[in-house]
Scaffold this motif. Structure first.
Motif, PDB file in Angstrom:
ATOM      1  N   GLY A   1       0.819  -1.384   0.059  1.00 16.33           N
ATOM      2  CA  GLY A   1      -0.048  -0.073   0.030  1.00 16.33           C
ATOM      3  C   GLY A   1       0.782   1.132  -0.117  1.00 16.33           C
ATOM      4  N   THR A   2       2.011   1.215  -0.153  1.00 14.53           N
ATOM      5  CA  THR A   2       2.929   2.291  -0.340  1.00 14.53           C
ATOM      6  C   THR A   2       3.078   2.976  -1.800  1.00 14.53           C
ATOM      7  OG1 THR A   2       4.431   1.371   1.216  1.00 14.53           O
ATOM      8  CG2 THR A   2       5.267   3.240  -0.054  1.00 14.53           C
ATOM      9  N   ALA A   3       2.367   4.151  -2.043  1.00 16.76           N
ATOM     10  CA  ALA A   3       2.459   4.772  -2.902  1.00 16.76           C
ATOM     11  C   ALA A   3       3.779   5.435  -3.503  1.00 16.76           C
ATOM     12  CB  ALA A   3       1.271   5.854  -3.068  1.00 16.76           C
ATOM     13  N   LYS A   4       4.414   5.074  -4.682  1.00 24.02           N
ATOM     14  CA  LYS A   4       5.649   5.833  -4.864  1.00 24.02           C
ATOM     15  C   LYS A   4       5.439   6.758  -6.158  1.00 24.02           C
ATOM     16  CE  LYS A   4       7.810   1.773  -3.173  1.00 24.02           C
ATOM     17  NZ  LYS A   4       9.090   1.031  -3.065  1.00 24.02           N
ATOM     18  N   VAL A   5       5.858   7.826  -6.047  1.00 23.52           N
ATOM     19  CA  VAL A   5       5.770   9.175  -6.883  1.00 23.52           C
ATOM     20  C   VAL A   5       7.199   9.508  -7.337  1.00 23.52           C
ATOM     21  CG1 VAL A   5       4.765  11.140  -7.352  1.00 23.52           C
ATOM     22  CG2 VAL A   5       3.520   9.776  -5.886  1.00 23.52           C
ATOM     23  N   THR A   6       7.378   9.336  -8.731  1.00 16.55           N
ATOM     24  CA  THR A   6       8.443   9.857  -9.163  1.00 16.55           C
ATOM     25  C   THR A   6       8.277  11.028  -9.874  1.00 16.55           C
ATOM     26  OG1 THR A   6       9.407   7.623  -9.729  1.00 16.55           O
ATOM     27  CG2 THR A   6      10.436   9.379 -10.752  1.00 16.55           C
ATOM     28  N   MET A   7       8.775  12.146  -9.870  1.00 21.56           N
ATOM     29  CA  MET A   7       8.469  13.497 -10.075  1.00 21.56           C
ATOM     30  C   MET A   7       9.942  14.433  -9.974  1.00 21.56           C
ATOM     31  SD  MET A   7       6.675  15.469  -7.219  1.00 21.56           S
ATOM     32  CE  MET A   7       6.873  17.084  -8.150  1.00 21.56           C
ATOM     33  N   THR A   8       9.508  15.461 -10.813  1.00 17.44           N
ATOM     34  CA  THR A   8      10.491  16.685 -10.444  1.00 17.44           C
ATOM     35  C   THR A   8      10.189  17.928 -10.264  1.00 17.44           C
ATOM     36  OG1 THR A   8      12.451  17.433 -11.872  1.00 17.44           O
ATOM     37  CG2 THR A   8      10.364  17.483 -13.027  1.00 17.44           C
ATOM     38  N   LEU A   9      10.823  18.906 -10.305  1.00 13.24           N
ATOM     39  CA  LEU A   9      10.291  20.255 -10.001  1.00 13.24           C
ATOM     40  C   LEU A   9      10.692  21.202 -11.004  1.00 13.24           C
ATOM     41  CD1 LEU A   9      11.267  20.356  -6.089  1.00 13.24           C
ATOM     42  CD2 LEU A   9       8.830  20.262  -7.151  1.00 13.24           C
ATOM     43  N   THR A  10       9.996  22.538 -11.605  1.00 11.96           N
ATOM     44  CA  THR A  10      10.410  23.196 -12.480  1.00 11.96           C
ATOM     45  C   THR A  10      11.867  23.797 -12.440  1.00 11.96           C
ATOM     46  OG1 THR A  10       9.472  25.210 -11.172  1.00 11.96           O
ATOM     47  CG2 THR A  10       8.071  23.932 -12.938  1.00 11.96           C
ATOM     48  N   SER A  11      12.462  23.770 -11.149  1.00 15.40           N
ATOM     49  CA  SER A  11      13.824  24.057 -10.901  1.00 15.40           C
ATOM     50  C   SER A  11      14.281  23.470  -9.792  1.00 15.40           C
ATOM     51  CB  SER A  11      14.204  25.628 -10.855  1.00 15.40           C
ATOM     52  OG  SER A  11      13.468  26.233  -9.574  1.00 15.40           O
ATOM     53  N   MET A  12      15.699  23.439  -9.655  1.00 11.83           N
ATOM     54  CA  MET A  12      16.367  22.784  -8.598  1.00 11.83           C
ATOM     55  C   MET A  12      16.100  23.485  -7.141  1.00 11.83           C
ATOM     56  SD  MET A  12      20.062  21.151  -9.436  1.00 11.83           S
ATOM     57  CE  MET A  12      20.054  19.402  -9.604  1.00 11.83           C
ATOM     58  N   GLY A  13      16.181  24.874  -7.261  1.00 11.57           N
ATOM     59  CA  GLY A  13      15.862  25.691  -6.126  1.00 11.57           C
ATOM     60  C   GLY A  13      14.323  26.037  -5.809  1.00 11.57           C
ATOM     61  N   CYS A  14      13.663  25.323  -6.562  1.00 10.58           N
ATOM     62  CA  CYS A  14      12.120  25.826  -6.192  1.00 10.58           C
ATOM     63  C   CYS A  14      11.794  25.708  -4.658  1.00 10.58           C
ATOM     64  CB  CYS A  14      11.235  24.466  -6.850  1.00 10.58           C
ATOM     65  SG  CYS A  14       9.655  24.799  -6.772  1.00 10.58           S
TER      66      CYS A  14
ATOM     67  N   GLU B   1      -5.747  10.098   0.921  1.00  9.02           N
ATOM     68  CA  GLU B   1      -7.317  10.098   0.962  1.00  9.02           C
ATOM     69  C   GLU B   1      -7.822   8.750   0.149  1.00  9.02           C
ATOM     70  OE1 GLU B   1      -9.457  12.372   1.994  1.00  9.02           O
ATOM     71  OE2 GLU B   1      -7.785  13.360   2.904  1.00  9.02           O
ATOM     72  N   LEU B   2      -6.844   8.016  -0.639  1.00  2.00           N
ATOM     73  CA  LEU B   2      -7.270   6.836  -1.311  1.00  2.00           C
ATOM     74  C   LEU B   2      -7.357   5.633  -0.418  1.00  2.00           C
ATOM     75  CD1 LEU B   2      -5.346   7.396  -4.650  1.00  2.00           C
ATOM     76  CD2 LEU B   2      -7.706   7.926  -4.197  1.00  2.00           C
ATOM     77  N   PRO B   3      -8.250   4.759  -0.196  1.00  2.00           N
ATOM     78  CA  PRO B   3      -8.214   3.926   0.727  1.00  2.00           C
ATOM     79  C   PRO B   3      -7.153   2.805   0.511  1.00  2.00           C
ATOM     80  CG  PRO B   3     -10.085   3.619  -0.748  1.00  2.00           C
ATOM     81  CD  PRO B   3      -9.683   4.847  -0.844  1.00  2.00           C
ATOM     82  N   GLU B   4      -6.769   2.625  -0.698  1.00  2.00           N
ATOM     83  CA  GLU B   4      -5.682   1.637  -0.875  1.00  2.00           C
ATOM     84  C   GLU B   4      -4.312   2.079  -0.452  1.00  2.00           C
ATOM     85  OE1 GLU B   4      -8.758   1.361  -4.234  1.00  2.00           O
ATOM     86  OE2 GLU B   4      -7.747   3.066  -3.291  1.00  2.00           O
ATOM     87  N   VAL B   5      -4.070   3.450  -0.432  1.00  2.53           N
ATOM     88  CA  VAL B   5      -2.814   3.851  -0.154  1.00  2.53           C
ATOM     89  C   VAL B   5      -2.728   4.027   1.371  1.00  2.53           C
ATOM     90  CG1 VAL B   5      -1.426   5.999  -0.338  1.00  2.53           C
ATOM     91  CG2 VAL B   5      -2.762   5.471  -1.932  1.00  2.53           C
ATOM     92  N   LYS B   6      -1.506   3.277   1.936  1.00  2.00           N
ATOM     93  CA  LYS B   6      -1.312   3.318   3.383  1.00  2.00           C
ATOM     94  C   LYS B   6      -0.094   4.280   3.725  1.00  2.00           C
ATOM     95  CE  LYS B   6      -4.269   0.153   3.901  1.00  2.00           C
ATOM     96  NZ  LYS B   6      -5.430   0.537   3.376  1.00  2.00           N
ATOM     97  N   ASP B   7       0.923   4.578   2.752  1.00  2.00           N
ATOM     98  CA  ASP B   7       1.914   5.403   2.959  1.00  2.00           C
ATOM     99  C   ASP B   7       2.323   5.967   1.621  1.00  2.00           C
ATOM    100  OD1 ASP B   7       4.133   6.708   4.319  1.00  2.00           O
ATOM    101  OD2 ASP B   7       5.482   5.010   4.100  1.00  2.00           O
ATOM    102  N   VAL B   8       3.117   7.079   1.720  1.00  2.00           N
ATOM    103  CA  VAL B   8       3.312   7.886   0.317  1.00  2.00           C
ATOM    104  C   VAL B   8       5.250   8.134   0.331  1.00  2.00           C
ATOM    105  CG1 VAL B   8       3.230   9.703  -1.213  1.00  2.00           C
ATOM    106  CG2 VAL B   8       1.058   8.821   0.162  1.00  2.00           C
ATOM    107  N   ASP B   9       5.529   7.796  -0.591  1.00  2.00           N
ATOM    108  CA  ASP B   9       7.086   7.976  -0.918  1.00  2.00           C
ATOM    109  C   ASP B   9       7.440   8.871  -2.055  1.00  2.00           C
ATOM    110  OD1 ASP B   9       9.918   8.070  -0.826  1.00  2.00           O
ATOM    111  OD2 ASP B   9       9.911   5.977  -1.725  1.00  2.00           O
ATOM    112  N   VAL B  10       7.654  10.032  -1.871  1.00  2.00           N
ATOM    113  CA  VAL B  10       7.990  10.747  -2.947  1.00  2.00           C
ATOM    114  C   VAL B  10       9.436  10.955  -3.561  1.00  2.00           C
ATOM    115  CG1 VAL B  10       7.406  13.161  -4.094  1.00  2.00           C
ATOM    116  CG2 VAL B  10       5.812  12.128  -2.629  1.00  2.00           C
ATOM    117  N   ASN B  11       9.701  10.703  -4.661  1.00  2.00           N
ATOM    118  CA  ASN B  11      11.002  10.608  -5.062  1.00  2.00           C
ATOM    119  C   ASN B  11      11.230  11.858  -6.079  1.00  2.00           C
ATOM    120  OD1 ASN B  11      13.651   9.834  -5.498  1.00  2.00           O
ATOM    121  ND2 ASN B  11      13.289   8.490  -7.229  1.00  2.00           N
ATOM    122  N   ILE B  12      12.097  12.905  -5.732  1.00  2.00           N
ATOM    123  CA  ILE B  12      12.314  14.094  -6.871  1.00  2.00           C
ATOM    124  C   ILE B  12      13.530  13.534  -7.592  1.00  2.00           C
ATOM    125  CG2 ILE B  12      12.805  16.427  -6.986  1.00  2.00           C
ATOM    126  CD1 ILE B  12      10.652  16.718  -4.767  1.00  2.00           C
TER     127      ILE B  12
END
Length: 102
Positions: A40-53, A69-80
């Motif tokens: 149930g860990t959501a993994k998001v791979t993303m970037t930002l518009t700039s390094m210093g955002c 908010e999604l019932p299936e998601v127990k934890d979230v890991d955001v990888n920039i």
């Protein structure tokens, strides 16, 4: 993970607005991938518009809030990531029109 779950996760993330540009991060092309593992860990791979955002921590916090908010998601890991770098070419037609970008 089903395409339906991926669509649900992307739909939730569409609620996250970049505070500086006023457009959601999905249409800006900042989100490269979303996954949900068996635990149930959501993994998001993303970037930002700039390094210093300066809004990076706020955006990450908002992503976590929306996905939890999604019932299936127990934890979230955001990888920039910085590769591939973000460019205006990543933006959807909607985002380009809203920002007057050609």
């Amino acid at each position: 993970m089903s395409q339906e779950m991926k669509d649900s996760m992307m739909g939730a993330i569409e609620n996250v607005i970049d505070p500086e540009l006023g457009i959601d991060i999905v249409n800006l092309g900042l989100v490269y991938d979303v996954e949900l593992d068996e635990d149930g860990t959501a993994k998001v791979t993303m970037t930002l518009t700039s390094m210093g955002c300066p809004m990076g921590p706020q955006i990450v916090g908002n992503i976590k809030q929306e996905l939890m908010e999604l019932p299936e998601v127990k934890d979230v890991d955001v990888n920039i990531v910085w590769n591939p770098p973000w460019s205006k070419d990543n933006m959807s037609r909607y985002a380009k029109m809203a920002l007057g970008v050609r």
